[in-house]
Design an enzyme around this catalytic site. Structure first.
Site, short mmCIF file in Angstrom:
data_model
loop_
_atom_site.label_atom_id
_atom_site.label_comp_id
_atom_site.label_asym_id
_atom_site.label_seq_id
_atom_site.Cartn_x
_atom_site.Cartn_y
_atom_site.Cartn_z
N GLY A 218 0.84 -1.19 0.00
CA GLY A 218 0.00 0.00 0.00
C GLY A 218 0.88 1.24 0.00
O GLY A 218 1.92 1.26 -0.65
N CYS A 219 0.47 2.26 0.71
CA CYS A 219 1.20 3.52 0.76
C CYS A 219 2.67 3.31 1.08
O CYS A 219 3.02 2.80 2.14
CB CYS A 219 0.57 4.44 1.81
SG CYS A 219 1.52 5.91 2.17
N PHE A 220 3.55 3.72 0.15
CA PHE A 220 4.97 3.46 0.39
C PHE A 220 5.54 4.32 1.52
O PHE A 220 6.54 3.95 2.13
CB PHE A 220 5.81 3.57 -0.88
CG PHE A 220 5.63 4.79 -1.75
CD1 PHE A 220 5.24 6.02 -1.25
CD2 PHE A 220 5.87 4.68 -3.11
CE1 PHE A 220 5.11 7.14 -2.06
CE2 PHE A 220 5.74 5.79 -3.95
CZ PHE A 220 5.35 7.03 -3.42
N CYS B 259 4.22 4.62 4.37
CA CYS B 259 3.99 3.84 5.59
C CYS B 259 4.97 2.68 5.69
O CYS B 259 5.50 2.39 6.77
CB CYS B 259 2.56 3.33 5.61
SG CYS B 259 1.31 4.63 5.71
#
Length: 226
Positions: A43-45, A47
């Site tokens: 998902g969100c890199f 994070c």
């Protein structure tokens, strides 16, 4: 002619230094062989980068893209769709300190491996999860990690194992976003990137969902919720 004590001392000292230099060089070479990279889509890199840069044995994490057909993509192209790329993190780590199996165990317990449509509030192909493997050894370890995760959850893991693909680093703007003091405009007004990141992560529900899925096995989530 008797040997000069001074000359003998110099010879012994020189030999000792040569031995020490050789040992240091061989140690460096051996250690360098244990420095490896892993490319993971969670998902969100931002994070993934934030989570893994705190792990013992991790040397560096770079946010980027992989898995698509478009060379040198930019962020807007990827999130718009059509490139085939996923947001990924390239993790450089010391395998002596953090074995690949341990890295994957942490990774799977820091995502929602039951969601095939994205991660948390981020939807679409570019936010789906994946483990990119470089060879048969990594593939076998990844299979084992997924089997272990499935046994823990008593559910099927949808995170795929994919062949290694070219990695493209994201724009400098995205690197170390979670700890940057640069200002960015948000819907709440101007904020430091680090503050904007915390607001995003909380609003997206990432950590609560990970905790709901994994319970006491959850990686990183409790640190963000406390």
């Amino acid at each position: 002619m008797p040997r000069s004590p001074i000359r003998e001392s110099i010879k012994v000292f020189t030999l000792s230094m040569a031995i020490l230099a050789g040992l240091a060089l061989s140690g460096t070479r051996a250690h360098a062989e244990d420095i490896r990279t892993a490319v993971l889509a969670g998902g969100c890199f931002w994070c993934v980068e934030s989570d893994f840069e705190r792990v013992d044995g991790v040397i560096e994490v770079v946010s980027g893209f992989a898995g698509g057909s478009v060379p040198n993509p930019d962020y807007r192209d990827v999130v718009r769709g059509g490139t085939g790329h996923l947001e990924v993190a390239e993790i450089t780590y010391d395998a002596d300190v953090l074995p690949y199996a341990g890295l994957l165990r942490l990774f799977l317990r820091s995502i929602d491996p039951l969601d095939a449509g994205g991660q948390f509030c981020d939807r679409g192909e570019s936010y789906t999860t994946a483990i990119f493997v470089a060879d048969d050894r990594e593939r076998d370890i990844a299979r084992g990690a997924i089997m272990e995760a499935e046994a823990s959850l008593d559910q099927s893991i949808v995170t795929p194992i994919r062949d290694a693909a070219p990695f493209y680093a994201a724009e400098a703007y995205h690197q170390d976003y979670y700890r940057s003091n640069d200002l960015v405009i948000t819907r709440f007004g101007p904020r430091r990137k680090s503050v904007a990141y915390d607001l995003y992560r909380q609003a997206c529900g990432r950590d609560q969902r990970v905790l709901d899925i994994w319970g006491s096995e959850a990686a990183f989530a409790a640190d963000h919720l406390n």
